[in-house]
Design an enzyme around this catalytic site. Structure first.
Site, short mmCIF file in Angstrom:
data_model
loop_
_atom_site.label_atom_id
_atom_site.label_comp_id
_atom_site.label_asym_id
_atom_site.label_seq_id
_atom_site.Cartn_x
_atom_site.Cartn_y
_atom_site.Cartn_z
N SER A 185 -6.09 56.56 -32.11
CA SER A 185 -4.83 57.81 -31.54
C SER A 185 -5.95 58.01 -30.40
CB SER A 185 -4.50 58.64 -31.84
OG SER A 185 -4.33 59.68 -31.08
N LYS A 189 2.81 56.10 -36.43
CA LYS A 189 2.30 57.11 -36.45
C LYS A 189 3.13 58.15 -36.23
CE LYS A 189 -1.29 58.65 -33.77
NZ LYS A 189 -1.18 59.71 -33.63
N GLY A 203 4.35 52.52 -32.46
CA GLY A 203 3.79 53.09 -34.48
C GLY A 203 4.24 53.54 -35.32
N GLN A 206 6.87 64.20 -20.56
CA GLN A 206 6.68 64.38 -21.38
C GLN A 206 5.77 65.44 -22.42
OE1 GLN A 206 6.24 59.99 -23.22
NE2 GLN A 206 4.90 60.85 -24.62
N ARG A 240 -5.78 60.06 -27.97
CA ARG A 240 -6.98 61.66 -27.97
C ARG A 240 -7.46 61.20 -29.07
NH1 ARG A 240 -2.84 64.43 -26.37
NH2 ARG A 240 0.08 63.89 -26.20
N GLY A 292 -4.21 50.05 -32.55
CA GLY A 292 -2.96 50.13 -32.69
C GLY A 292 -2.35 49.70 -31.47
N HIS A 293 -2.16 49.88 -30.67
CA HIS A 293 -1.38 48.77 -29.76
C HIS A 293 -2.02 47.79 -29.49
CE1 HIS A 293 -2.25 52.86 -27.95
NE2 HIS A 293 -1.26 53.00 -27.04
O1 PAF Z 1 3.89 56.91 -27.82
C1 PAF Z 1 3.94 56.56 -26.48
O2 PAF Z 1 3.43 55.87 -26.21
C2 PAF Z 1 4.53 57.59 -25.38
O3 PAF Z 1 5.79 58.39 -26.52
C3 PAF Z 1 5.60 55.95 -24.86
C4 PAF Z 1 6.69 55.87 -26.27
C5 PAF Z 1 5.61 55.39 -24.86
C6 PAF Z 1 6.85 57.23 -23.76
O4 PAF Z 1 5.93 57.20 -23.33
#
Ligand code: PAF
Length: 307
Positions: free
Chosen positions: A192, A156, A154, A67, A194, A38-39
């Site tokens: 993901s 998602k 993304g 976060q 995860r 995905g990345h």
């Molecule tokens: O989607 C993510 O991986 C994170 O929330 C991001 C946008 C890199 C911010 O830390």
């Protein structure tokens, strides 16, 4: 250009200052590492869009502590830097920025970016208090450091994407936010970082998210009675109920939410909704997964046709 890895803000800034002074565009892919296809698709898309103008792509890898509302989730988040750098290189990125937590949040750091919109208080905003404040703050900081032309995220993480677009508008940021399609496994599970934390049984169980979205999506598509007036509420409730029922029927899943909302406002679906977003989240053991899809139904058009 061979891939270069930067750890310090002043170094990456200096390298990018040179690129900007040559009038070349900068594509930016912010990540928390544990990179997957995905990345890679975001990096490839960025490369495609910057290359014609001799631009480049920067990927940031930073597991943003502010976060995570749950310390265990933060400490258990996969850390795979060597593989991540290899993935960036293979996908065609030019620079990787890997700052330390002290570099991003030095002693005395006390300024945050937050949102007050009702749209931030639902879905993941409700389930993960403070999460979006952390995301908006770190992305603002990364935007200020990298000063990209375009930034890639993304779909998602639909609510994150919505809030970042809102932030860019509200703060008059001159950066184009580009949403990119979710990449899925062959059986439909959304990729993901995860997913690797799931046991084989949980991995199988996680497919209930895909089935729930399919069921929710087929409702408006099959429904001969488009929602109208007070019927909209009943319709929304029945879509949510059909998605929830599928997740709740899976013994290894613990439902967090199953929602349908207006994709353009992130508010309730109503008579003027033209595009709806179906969004689900559930825990499989300790791992929380999210997914979403859009409905093809144009509620307004369907209503007009019946008038
Ligand atoms: O989607 C993510 O991986 C994170 O929330 C991001 C946008 C890199 C911010 O830390």
């Amino acid at each position: 250009m061979t891939l270069r890895v930067y750890r310090r803000i002043d170094e990456v800034r200096e390298a990018l200052r040179v690129v900007r002074s040559e009038g070349r565009p900068i594509g930016f892919v912010p990540t928390m590492g544990a990179l997957h296809r995905g990345h890679a698709s975001l990096i490839v898309r960025s490369e495609e869009e910057q290359r014609p103008e001799n631009g480049l792509t920067v990927v940031s890898i930073f597991i943003n502590p502010i976060q995570f509302e749950d310390r265990a989730d933060f400490s258990g988040y996969p850390r795979t830097l060597d593989d991540d750098v290899a993935c960036c290189e293979e996908a065609g990125a030019d620079m990787v920025f890997v700052p330390s937590a002290d570099e991003i949040y030095p002693e005395g750091f006390s300024t945050f970016v937050d949102t007050e919109g009702a749209y931030a208080e639902r879905l993941c905003g409700r389930a993960r208090p403070g999460h979006f404040r952390g995301v908006l703050t770190v992305v603002s900081k990364l935007f200020n450091i990298v000063q990209p032309t375009r930034a890639y995220f993304g779909e998602k993480d639909a609510q994150q994407l919505f809030l970042l677009e809102r932030m860019a508008k509200d703060l008059n940021t001159d950066i184009r936010i580009v949403g990119c399609p979710t990449v899925r496994e062959a059986d439909g599970l959304a990729l993901s970082s995860r997913n690797g934390r799931l046991s084989p049984e949980e991995r199988r169980a996680a497919l209930c998210l895909v089935r729930a979205l399919e069921a929710g999506k087929s409702k408006p598509e099959k429904s001969g009675n488009p929602p109208r007036g007070s019927a909209t509420g009943a319709f929304v409730a029945s879509v949510k109920a059909s998605m929830s029922a599928i997740i709740e029927a899976e013994p290894l899943a613990r439902l967090d939410y199953a929602e349908i909302l207006d994709e353009e406002t992130f508010g309730e679906v109503c008579d003027t909704t033209t595009k709806a977003l179906l969004a689900v989240a559930a825990f499989f053991g300790e791992t929380r997964l999210i997914d979403n899809t859009r409905t093809d139904t144009d509620f307004r058009k369907a209503q007009d046709e019946r008038r």
